[in-house]
Design a protein around this motif. Structure first.
Motif, PDB file in Angstrom:
ATOM      1  N   GLY A  61       0.819  -1.264  -0.296  1.00 46.02           N
ATOM      2  CA  GLY A  61      -0.137   0.247   0.209  1.00 46.02           C
ATOM      3  C   GLY A  61       0.697   1.532  -0.019  1.00 46.02           C
ATOM      4  O   GLY A  61       0.462   2.463  -0.890  1.00 46.02           O
ATOM      5  N   GLY A  62       1.750   1.553   0.618  1.00 40.45           N
ATOM      6  CA  GLY A  62       2.881   2.137  -0.029  1.00 40.45           C
ATOM      7  C   GLY A  62       3.653   2.949  -0.295  1.00 40.45           C
ATOM      8  O   GLY A  62       3.410   3.676  -1.546  1.00 40.45           O
ATOM      9  N   ILE A  63       3.699   1.451  -1.391  1.00 41.94           N
ATOM     10  CA  ILE A  63       4.529   1.923  -2.599  1.00 41.94           C
ATOM     11  C   ILE A  63       2.925   2.024  -3.780  1.00 41.94           C
ATOM     12  O   ILE A  63       3.252   3.030  -4.657  1.00 41.94           O
ATOM     13  N   TYR A  64       2.072   1.354  -3.370  1.00 41.83           N
ATOM     14  CA  TYR A  64       1.106   2.329  -4.194  1.00 41.83           C
ATOM     15  C   TYR A  64       0.667   3.489  -3.871  1.00 41.83           C
ATOM     16  O   TYR A  64       0.118   4.496  -5.762  1.00 41.83           O
ATOM     17  N   ALA A  65       0.931   4.103  -2.362  1.00 42.52           N
ATOM     18  CA  ALA A  65       0.718   5.497  -2.304  1.00 42.52           C
ATOM     19  C   ALA A  65       1.824   6.320  -2.962  1.00 42.52           C
ATOM     20  O   ALA A  65       1.540   7.207  -3.715  1.00 42.52           O
ATOM     21  N   LEU A  66       2.451   5.830  -3.747  1.00 45.01           N
ATOM     22  CA  LEU A  66       4.099   6.509  -4.136  1.00 45.01           C
ATOM     23  C   LEU A  66       4.204   6.977  -5.700  1.00 45.01           C
ATOM     24  O   LEU A  66       4.296   7.469  -6.068  1.00 45.01           O
ATOM     25  N   LEU A  67       3.641   5.214  -5.908  1.00 46.38           N
ATOM     26  CA  LEU A  67       3.121   5.624  -7.704  1.00 46.38           C
ATOM     27  C   LEU A  67       2.776   6.783  -7.938  1.00 46.38           C
ATOM     28  O   LEU A  67       3.946   7.678  -8.817  1.00 46.38           O
ATOM     29  N   PRO A  68       1.539   7.595  -7.650  1.00 50.20           N
ATOM     30  CA  PRO A  68       0.888   8.690  -8.857  1.00 50.20           C
ATOM     31  C   PRO A  68       2.252  10.290  -8.228  1.00 50.20           C
ATOM     32  O   PRO A  68       2.488  11.015  -8.913  1.00 50.20           O
ATOM     33  N   THR A  69       3.242   9.706  -7.750  1.00 45.77           N
ATOM     34  CA  THR A  69       3.718  10.856  -7.154  1.00 45.77           C
ATOM     35  C   THR A  69       5.123  11.304  -8.589  1.00 45.77           C
ATOM     36  O   THR A  69       5.965  10.514  -9.585  1.00 45.77           O
ATOM     37  N   PRO A  70       5.784  12.510  -9.097  1.00 40.20           N
ATOM     38  CA  PRO A  70       6.243  12.574  -9.741  1.00 40.20           C
ATOM     39  C   PRO A  70       8.031  10.938  -9.784  1.00 40.20           C
ATOM     40  O   PRO A  70       8.644  10.561 -10.678  1.00 40.20           O
ATOM     41  N   PHE A  71       8.535  10.770  -8.700  1.00 35.57           N
ATOM     42  CA  PHE A  71       9.203   9.902  -7.702  1.00 35.57           C
ATOM     43  C   PHE A  71       8.940   8.813  -8.844  1.00 35.57           C
ATOM     44  O   PHE A  71       9.481   8.268  -9.395  1.00 35.57           O
ATOM     45  N   GLY A  72       7.034   8.621  -7.827  1.00 34.91           N
ATOM     46  CA  GLY A  72       7.087   7.202  -8.815  1.00 34.91           C
ATOM     47  C   GLY A  72       7.177   7.107  -9.896  1.00 34.91           C
ATOM     48  O   GLY A  72       7.231   5.905 -10.481  1.00 34.91           O
ATOM     49  N   ARG A  73       6.885   8.162 -10.989  1.00 33.40           N
ATOM     50  CA  ARG A  73       6.651   7.821 -12.061  1.00 33.40           C
ATOM     51  C   ARG A  73       7.133   7.697 -13.035  1.00 33.40           C
ATOM     52  O   ARG A  73       7.490   7.545 -13.975  1.00 33.40           O
ATOM     53  N   ARG A  74       8.469   8.511 -12.478  1.00 28.88           N
ATOM     54  CA  ARG A  74       9.927   7.609 -12.941  1.00 28.88           C
ATOM     55  C   ARG A  74      10.490   6.685 -13.097  1.00 28.88           C
ATOM     56  O   ARG A  74      11.646   6.310 -13.340  1.00 28.88           O
ATOM     57  N   HIS A  75       9.764   6.053 -11.678  1.00 31.10           N
ATOM     58  CA  HIS A  75      10.555   5.194 -11.340  1.00 31.10           C
ATOM     59  C   HIS A  75       9.286   3.468 -11.017  1.00 31.10           C
ATOM     60  O   HIS A  75       9.466   3.458 -10.471  1.00 31.10           O
ATOM     61  N   VAL A  76       8.798   4.010 -12.036  1.00 34.25           N
ATOM     62  CA  VAL A  76       7.025   2.217 -12.370  1.00 34.25           C
ATOM     63  C   VAL A  76       7.616   1.505 -12.228  1.00 34.25           C
ATOM     64  O   VAL A  76       7.337   0.327 -11.349  1.00 34.25           O
ATOM     65  N   GLN A  77       9.087   0.629 -12.702  1.00 31.63           N
ATOM     66  CA  GLN A  77       8.992  -0.107 -12.996  1.00 31.63           C
ATOM     67  C   GLN A  77      10.173  -0.787 -12.368  1.00 31.63           C
ATOM     68  O   GLN A  77       9.205  -2.214 -10.746  1.00 31.63           O
TER      69      GLN A  77
END
Length: 445
Positions: free
Chosen positions: A65-81
């Motif tokens: 769930g924590g990773i899920y919350a991180l995905l939409p952030t700019p950092f998450g968009r740059r490191h999706v995989q």
């Protein structure tokens, strides 16, 4: 071509990132649900481990769930995989630990490892080598779990069979991943081709609209030519009679003795000649050829200016006329046609200022020599021309006058006249302040 390929590849990568982000978010939510739903399996197979497994499942679900919350952030968009691989590995680690604390190689939980491997290949848009690497890490977790069990690899049969099934899962997942990558790329190519075709279709539609406009314009010009030819035939005869009568009158002693009467006869003669040239210019405009030169004779521009002022005197009542001319204004061209241009400019300016009720209306005509051509400017202090109309003032049939007050041909014909003199007529204006029309004529050698 290389730039187009790079641009297309960049677009594909951008679209793929968005697709991976959406898939990773959906997969993470699904993983949280499935991890917690495994509590039912724990209750049915290993009830004695239910509390410990529930705590483990809750912990892993919180991490995902924590990773899920991180995905939409700019950092998450740059490191999706990388983030996707991180939350995928978490359930594998949990399942491997469960295998190690239960029955080792013969534990039924090894099926969970296969389920996640299949999910990577089928549901998530991972790369081929990422899928293979994830499968290898999963198998490593399984081997470590089996070795950590108190019995180790004593149950070799189950270990070998489960290892083979995991290898099958990795192979199938890799094939699915490869086909998914190809399918997604081909879909993107189709979308790109469709967009290109739409652009080509839009360009074709624009070209068709231009061709249609040109055809309509040609039809209008043909109609004007037919009308002008008829006018020439019907008008020239009475005009010639009038000219002959004026010539006879000008030879009378009374006319020669009366300067005012002689000037009136000269103006009347010029007016008749003006009628002839108007019809002739109309026909010339309808069938004009770009770049065609005017065949003319030397004449004084100042004299043409005087004539145009006299012929428009009734329209210029109340308008202050000023001029600034060089000492020599001898130019080469069609004097009557240039008089027509000046009359058109004066008439338009007077009408605009009268309509706008301009205070102290004025028209200033100036000229100067440059590079063997006389540059003439006719400027008024009227209401100006709106920017959206400024580029259209020379279009045939374009007019801002009310219906019945003009055909919108005056400036078009004037433009054609100056064009025949190898010059250019152009307009400048400041809305609410002034308008100026400028043209140039060749010097008479």
């Amino acid at each position: 071509m290389l730039r187009r390929v790079v641009h297309r590849y960049t677009n594909y990568e951008a679209e793929l990132r968005e697709f991976r982000l959406a898939s990773s978010k959906a997969g993470a939510l699904t993983a949280v649900v499935l991890v917690m739903a495994g509590v039912l399996l724990d209750y049915g197979i290993y009830p004695q481990e239910q509390l410990r497994f529930f705590l483990a499942r809750s912990f892993i679900a919180l991490l995902i769930g924590g990773i899920y919350a991180l995905l939409p952030t700019p950092f998450g968009r740059r490191h999706v995989q990388p983030l996707t691989l991180a939350w995928l590995i978490l359930p594998q680690m949990m399942i491997a630990w469960m295998i190690g604390v239960t029955e080792g190689a013969s534990s039924i939980y090894y099926a969970g490892l296969n389920l996640v491997i299949f999910a990577v290949g089928i549901a998530l848009p991972m790369g081929l080598w990422q899928t293979i690497g994830f499968g290898a890490v999963t198998y490593l977790f399984y081997v470590i779990a089996c070795l950590a069990h108190p019995l180790g690899l004593a149950d070799r049969g189950h270990f070998i069979v489960n290892s083979i099934f995991i290898a099958f899962s990795i192979t199938a997942s890799a094939v699915y991943t490869f086909m998914n990558e190809r399918g997604h790329f081909h879909l993107f190519r189709l979308k790109e081709q469709l967009a290109e075709k739409n652009l080509e279709l839009a360009e074709i539609n624009r070209n068709l609209a231009e061709i249609k406009g040109q055809m309509l314009q040609q039809e209008k010009m043909a109609a004007i030519g037919t009308l002008a030819a008829g006018l020439l035939h019907e008008v020239n005869n009475p005009v010639n009679f009038c000219l002959m009568a004026i010539e006879v009158a000008m030879e009378e002693p009374v006319a020669k003795a009366n300067a005012s009467l002689e000037e009136c006869l000269v103006d009347a003669k010029q007016g008749m000649q003006r009628i002839q040239h108007i019809v002739s210019d109309l026909k010339t405009f309808a069938y004009r050829k770009p770049g065609a030169e005017a065949e003319g004779v030397p004449f004084l521009f100042e004299k043409a200016l005087d004539s145009s002022c006299r012929l428009t005197a009734h329209e210029l009542r109340g308008v202050a006329l000023t001029r600034e001319l060089p000492a020599d204004t001898l130019v080469l061209g069609d004097e009557a046609a240039i008089i027509g241009v000046l009359i058109n400019l004066f008439s338009n300016a007077a009408l605009a200022m009268r309509k706008a009720q301009t205070t102290k209306p004025a028209i200033h005509t100036s000229a100067y020599w440059e590079d063997g051509r006389l540059h003439v400017s006719v400027r008024d202090n009227g209401p100006g021309i709106a920017p959206e109309n400024l580029a259209r003032v020379f279009e045939p049939f374009f007019t801002t006058r009310e219906v019945g007050q003009g055909l919108g041909l005056g400036l078009s014909i004037s433009y054609a006249v100056i064009e025949r003199h190898r010059g250019t007529l152009y307009a400048e204006s400041e809305l609410g302040q002034w308008t100026a029309f400028t043209f140039d004529l060749p010097r008479a050698e």
